[in-house]
Motif scaffolding. Structure first.
Motif, PDB file in Angstrom:
ATOM      1  N   GLU A   1     139.862 106.893  90.811  1.00 26.83           N
ATOM      2  CA  GLU A   1     140.968 107.709  91.308  1.00 26.83           C
ATOM      3  C   GLU A   1     142.007 107.967  90.212  1.00 26.83           C
TER       4      GLU A   1
ATOM      5  N   PHE B   1     132.473 109.873  97.772  1.00 29.79           N
ATOM      6  CA  PHE B   1     133.277 110.658  98.710  1.00 29.79           C
ATOM      7  C   PHE B   1     134.625 110.997  98.083  1.00 29.79           C
ATOM      8  N   GLN B   2     135.208 112.097  98.490  1.00 23.17           N
ATOM      9  CA  GLN B   2     136.519 112.500  97.988  1.00 23.17           C
ATOM     10  C   GLN B   2     137.634 112.002  98.916  1.00 23.17           C
ATOM     11  N   PHE B   3     137.568 110.743  99.269  1.00 18.32           N
ATOM     12  CA  PHE B   3     138.629 110.112 100.038  1.00 18.32           C
ATOM     13  C   PHE B   3     139.537 109.361  99.078  1.00 18.32           C
ATOM     14  N   SER B   4     140.675 108.916  99.590  1.00 20.02           N
ATOM     15  CA  SER B   4     141.563 108.101  98.761  1.00 20.02           C
ATOM     16  C   SER B   4     140.928 106.738  98.529  1.00 20.02           C
TER      17      SER B   4
ATOM     18  N   ALA C   1     141.484 104.442 101.524  1.00 11.02           N
ATOM     19  CA  ALA C   1     140.601 104.695 102.670  1.00 11.02           C
ATOM     20  C   ALA C   1     139.208 104.136 102.410  1.00 11.02           C
ATOM     21  N   LYS C   2     138.694 104.337 101.206  1.00  7.01           N
ATOM     22  CA  LYS C   2     137.362 103.829 100.869  1.00  7.01           C
ATOM     23  C   LYS C   2     137.347 102.303 100.860  1.00  7.01           C
TER      24      LYS C   2
END
Length: 213
Positions: free
Chosen positions: A68, A146-149, A152-153
């Motif tokens: 990130e 995945f393009q999650f924060s 969240a992951k």
């Protein structure tokens, strides 16, 4: 050999990007030395499974936050490596990490307990530990793409790993596994590992290739 060399280079680059992973590895290598031998004698599979699952979890969490912050995959994609190469190397790295931890743990236990743990049950435990290592990698690693924060992951990964750690403690595995022959438990473990890891790699590739980096 050229194909394998490609993955070794990618795993090395992964370690360079995630420098903190080296401290994690040292910590988990030393951890088995501080666990009471009685715990190993009573539940070798469960204790080892908890260590390996948590190591895979924290390795992934480290990756979530580093990725990130630095967009490490973006840097690798600008080279000659494909997204598929990056995804496969991530799986190989985590499985190698877990397997090395598994071998070290059993070696330390053997050094402490010797012939007390040399029996068929603990051979079954070793095979089951490999199975659960592969299942953990299969269920958690797709989150990397995945393009999650990262937060969240991390939450989802913790939930998944909690289930994987708790299942052997809740279900009496001995009732279902120790009654099988050695060939049957090997066949079952190889089959489930292959299906879960290959399916997971397929999903990760689909996710990663659809990402707009």
């Amino acid at each position: 050999m050229h194909g394998l060399n490609k993955y070794f280079k990618l795993m090395y680059k992964d370690i360079i990007i995630q420098k903190g992973i080296l401290l994690l590895v040292v910590f988990y290598i030393l951890m088995p030395c501080f666990i009471n031998n009685e715990m190993y004698k009573s539940s070798l599979f469960i204790v080892t499974n908890m260590m390996i699952v948590s190591e895979i979890l924290f390795a992934n969490i480290s990756y979530f936050y580093v990725e990130e912050k630095s967009k490490g995959n973006l840097l690798l994609i600008t080279t000659s490596y494909t997204r598929s190469d990056i995804a496969v190397s991530k799986y190989l790295f985590l499985m190698a990490l877990g397997f090395v931890q598994l071998l070290i743990t059993y070696c330390i236990v053997y050094a402490n307990l010797g012939s007390q743990i040399v029996n068929l049950k603990n051979l079954y435990d070793f095979i089951l530990n490999i199975l659960f290592l592969n299942i953990t990698v299969a269920f958690v690693t797709p989150l990397c793409f995945f393009q999650f924060s990262a937060l969240a992951k991390t939450f989802v990964a913790c939930m998944i790993c909690s289930v994987i750690e708790c299942v052997p403690m809740v279900i009496n595995f001995g009732r279902y596994t120790y009654c099988l022959s050695l060939n049957e438990i090997i066949f079952f473990s190889v089959l489930v590992s292959a299906v879960s890891v290959c399916g997971s790699i397929f999903v990760s590739n689909k996710i990663f290739k659809s990402r707009d980096l």
